[in-house]
Design an enzyme around this catalytic site. Sequence first.
Site, PDB file in Angstrom:
ATOM      1  N   CYS A  71      32.362  24.967  18.538  1.00  0.00           N
ATOM      2  CA  CYS A  71      33.600  24.706  17.806  1.00  0.00           C
ATOM      3  C   CYS A  71      33.301  24.045  16.470  1.00  0.00           C
ATOM      4  CB  CYS A  71      34.553  23.836  18.640  1.00  0.00           C
ATOM      5  SG  CYS A  71      34.101  22.098  18.760  1.00  0.00           S
ATOM      6  N   CYS A  74      32.621  20.181  16.372  1.00  0.00           N
ATOM      7  CA  CYS A  74      31.284  19.775  16.833  1.00  0.00           C
ATOM      8  C   CYS A  74      30.232  20.078  15.780  1.00  0.00           C
ATOM      9  CB  CYS A  74      30.941  20.473  18.149  1.00  0.00           C
ATOM     10  SG  CYS A  74      31.845  19.816  19.572  1.00  0.00           S
ATOM     11  N   CYS A 219       0.465  13.623 -17.676  1.00  0.00           N
ATOM     12  CA  CYS A 219      -0.348  14.474 -16.803  1.00  0.00           C
ATOM     13  C   CYS A 219       0.552  14.978 -15.682  1.00  0.00           C
ATOM     14  CB  CYS A 219      -1.524  13.685 -16.226  1.00  0.00           C
ATOM     15  SG  CYS A 219      -2.435  14.585 -14.942  1.00  0.00           S
ATOM     16  N   CYS A 232      -8.049  12.799 -12.874  1.00  0.00           N
ATOM     17  CA  CYS A 232      -7.029  11.879 -12.374  1.00  0.00           C
ATOM     18  C   CYS A 232      -7.670  10.716 -11.609  1.00  0.00           C
ATOM     19  CB  CYS A 232      -6.038  12.620 -11.478  1.00  0.00           C
ATOM     20  SG  CYS A 232      -5.026  13.842 -12.355  1.00  0.00           S
ATOM     21  N   CYS A 259     -18.365 -24.474  -6.790  1.00  0.00           N
ATOM     22  CA  CYS A 259     -18.900 -25.757  -6.350  1.00  0.00           C
ATOM     23  C   CYS A 259     -18.840 -25.808  -4.823  1.00  0.00           C
ATOM     24  CB  CYS A 259     -18.073 -26.891  -6.955  1.00  0.00           C
ATOM     25  SG  CYS A 259     -18.447 -28.522  -6.271  1.00  0.00           S
ATOM     26  N   CYS A 272     -31.747 -27.045 -16.743  1.00  0.00           N
ATOM     27  CA  CYS A 272     -32.464 -26.585 -15.557  1.00  0.00           C
ATOM     28  C   CYS A 272     -31.484 -26.043 -14.524  1.00  0.00           C
ATOM     29  CB  CYS A 272     -33.285 -27.739 -14.967  1.00  0.00           C
ATOM     30  SG  CYS A 272     -32.252 -29.091 -14.387  1.00  0.00           S
ATOM     31  N   CYS A 277     -20.962 -30.585 -10.947  1.00  0.00           N
ATOM     32  CA  CYS A 277     -19.544 -30.269 -11.048  1.00  0.00           C
ATOM     33  C   CYS A 277     -18.775 -31.505 -11.517  1.00  0.00           C
ATOM     34  CB  CYS A 277     -19.024 -29.793  -9.688  1.00  0.00           C
ATOM     35  SG  CYS A 277     -17.251 -29.389  -9.674  1.00  0.00           S
ATOM     36  N   CYS A 305     -35.316 -22.938  -2.462  1.00  0.00           N
ATOM     37  CA  CYS A 305     -34.579 -21.677  -2.286  1.00  0.00           C
ATOM     38  C   CYS A 305     -35.340 -20.528  -2.935  1.00  0.00           C
ATOM     39  CB  CYS A 305     -33.171 -21.772  -2.874  1.00  0.00           C
ATOM     40  SG  CYS A 305     -33.137 -22.057  -4.663  1.00  0.00           S
TER      41      CYS A 305
END
Length: 495
Positions: A71, A74, A219, A232, A259, A272, A277, A305
């Site tokens: 129908c 609906c 582009c 791109c 630091c 050196c 800091c 080190c």
Amino acid sequence: MFFRWDKEALLTKVAERDPDSVLKQAGVAVSGSCSGCSGSGPPGSSSTCQVCFTEVEPGETTTMDCGHTFCNECWRQHIKVQIGEGQARTIRCMSHKCGVVCDEEKVCTLLRSNSACTSCASTAAGSAAAGSGASGSGASSSGASGSGAGAAGAAGAGTSSGGGEADALSKYKQSLALSYVEDNSRVNFCPSVPWCGHAIQVDGDPFVEPECKCGKVFCFKCLKDPHTPCTCKMWDEWDEKIHGDSETRNWFMANTKPCPKCSKPVEKNGGCNLVMCKCGQAFCWLCGAATGTAHTWQKIEGHSCGRWKDEMDRKIDAAARNHKRYMHYFERYKLHMDSYGKEGEKRALLLKRIGEMVETGIEARDYTWLVRALDQLKVARGVLSNSYAFAYFFFGGEMYKEDFTEEDNKRNQDLFEEQQQRLEGEVERLSGLVEECSESLTIDAEARVRVINSTVSIESRIVKFFEMIETDLYGRLQSCSAQIAVYRPKRNLVA
């Protein structure tokens, strides 16, 4: 719409598979595939809708291309729900496992007819209410007031319902129209700001840089500013570098250390390897570890080190080298981009001065050659600025490192830079000539010829520059293919 308006994709699919299966997948009804019509009865008789189970007359039902009948009410509810859920472009049949897309004309008819009927009903209700009020003149004021309220309520209800269908119909039509742009790989909206609303359609290669009617050049593939000879992908990374903070991080990595106590960046200004800091914490510049203050030029007391020194030095050197290399290309890119903007301003000023000369009665002269020279300068500046972004990634970067040996890479870079420098030299020469001619606006035949010859020379050099990039650089890639917008001579050179 299922194949996003791509005829080639549709024909390829039909060639590979059975045409009926392709149509079914796309939601198109195939003749003879309907197993039966839902709720259908003898022609001209009433039938039962299989959704609401209401007896309806033949004129109150609609049958879609698949043969399923329900129908009208609906159908309308189903269509409005689908549109509300963003499925306006593919509203499918309500029948279980049908999958056929509803016919566009029937959908519009259903929504349009109900909107019109509701509008008529609202008008009739209003007329009836007016007649009742006129005949009942002797009624009490409270009764008249109640009658009027009822009429207004009925009319309002009718208008609201009709507005729902009208709104759904408008959204449906708009969605179908937008699908040609949004679902079509050959069509894009212009990305201008403010938005002009124009759509651009290209035929064939999508790697082009079209110009919109509003004057925006972009582009077509990534919708960003023109960036050829960069791909791109290159332009995305370059844009992130110049607008992001990646290079700032590189500078901090190359020139500062955090630091170990307060984590603030500390820059070493000499001396050196023991640095102090502002918070008072001493630490080793090489490894970043906290230390005491006792030290000599050779070592820090109680700290070692040495095994990290080579690695840290390499990291510092690499970061510093990368930042320095980036700044080399960025500064030249920025220089030409600034000049690119100035060329446009000079053109506008020149046209304004020419217009004023005509308005004041001064004899009109032909300055097309000068305007065209400024247009050519603007195009050349854009090419040169983008060429530095291209060089940053193509030579010495990681993007195409596996495609060339160091010797080949050096040879390619020499070839590229030679043509780039020649183009730059001619651009600066024309810029000087145009500056001289624009100041006086006098017609010097000799200067005019020089400007025209230089303009033509730049155009020719740009064409050869792009041919070299496409053939000798991109053309020799082994690990991947790269596609860029083909340079179009005399783009934006209309005076």
